[in-house]
Design a protein around this motif. Sequence first.
Motif, PDB file in Angstrom:
ATOM      1  N   ILE A  13       0.823  -1.213   0.000  1.00  0.00           N
ATOM      2  CA  ILE A  13       0.000   0.000   0.000  1.00  0.00           C
ATOM      3  C   ILE A  13       0.857   1.264   0.000  1.00  0.00           C
ATOM      4  CG2 ILE A  13      -0.395   0.589   2.436  1.00  0.00           C
ATOM      5  CD1 ILE A  13      -3.203  -0.102   0.006  1.00  0.00           C
ATOM      6  N   HIS A  14       2.179   1.132   0.214  1.00  0.00           N
ATOM      7  CA  HIS A  14       3.090   2.274   0.173  1.00  0.00           C
ATOM      8  C   HIS A  14       3.562   2.506  -1.255  1.00  0.00           C
ATOM      9  CE1 HIS A  14       3.870   3.392   4.409  1.00  0.00           C
ATOM     10  NE2 HIS A  14       3.326   2.209   4.620  1.00  0.00           N
ATOM     11  N   GLY A  15       3.636   3.757  -1.643  1.00  0.00           N
ATOM     12  CA  GLY A  15       4.083   4.104  -2.984  1.00  0.00           C
ATOM     13  C   GLY A  15       5.567   3.843  -3.173  1.00  0.00           C
ATOM     14  N   LYS A  24      10.525   2.751  -0.816  1.00  0.00           N
ATOM     15  CA  LYS A  24       9.083   2.834  -0.623  1.00  0.00           C
ATOM     16  C   LYS A  24       8.721   4.175  -0.034  1.00  0.00           C
ATOM     17  CE  LYS A  24       7.618  -1.055  -2.179  1.00  0.00           C
ATOM     18  NZ  LYS A  24       6.688  -1.125  -3.287  1.00  0.00           N
ATOM     19  N   CYS A  27       2.367   6.288   2.397  1.00  0.00           N
ATOM     20  CA  CYS A  27       1.237   5.370   2.390  1.00  0.00           C
ATOM     21  C   CYS A  27       0.175   5.910   1.438  1.00  0.00           C
ATOM     22  CB  CYS A  27       0.674   5.244   3.806  1.00  0.00           C
ATOM     23  SG  CYS A  27      -0.590   3.975   3.962  1.00  0.00           S
ATOM     24  N   CYS A  28      -0.433   5.039   0.644  1.00  0.00           N
ATOM     25  CA  CYS A  28      -1.418   5.443  -0.361  1.00  0.00           C
ATOM     26  C   CYS A  28      -2.836   5.548   0.192  1.00  0.00           C
ATOM     27  CB  CYS A  28      -1.394   4.464  -1.529  1.00  0.00           C
ATOM     28  SG  CYS A  28       0.170   4.471  -2.416  1.00  0.00           S
ATOM     29  N   PRO A  30      -5.582   7.506   1.837  1.00  0.00           N
ATOM     30  CA  PRO A  30      -5.748   8.961   1.963  1.00  0.00           C
ATOM     31  C   PRO A  30      -5.736   9.503   3.393  1.00  0.00           C
ATOM     32  CG  PRO A  30      -7.310   8.076   0.393  1.00  0.00           C
ATOM     33  CD  PRO A  30      -6.628   6.902   1.028  1.00  0.00           C
TER      34      PRO A  30
END
Length: 49
Positions: A13-15, A24, A27-28, A30
Amino acid sequence: MMNCSRCFHTLEIHGGDGGSLIRKGACCIPSCPCKGFVDAMHVIDEELV
């Protein structure tokens, strides 16, 4: 599956580019304020010593 030691969300879930844990990014999710993945493996390594 690895979780971030800062926000506890999964690694996926981390970009980032996906090639390295070091690269990394935030965190994606929101509502999550985490700005970068933190690997908790050093804690596990210290417990094994």
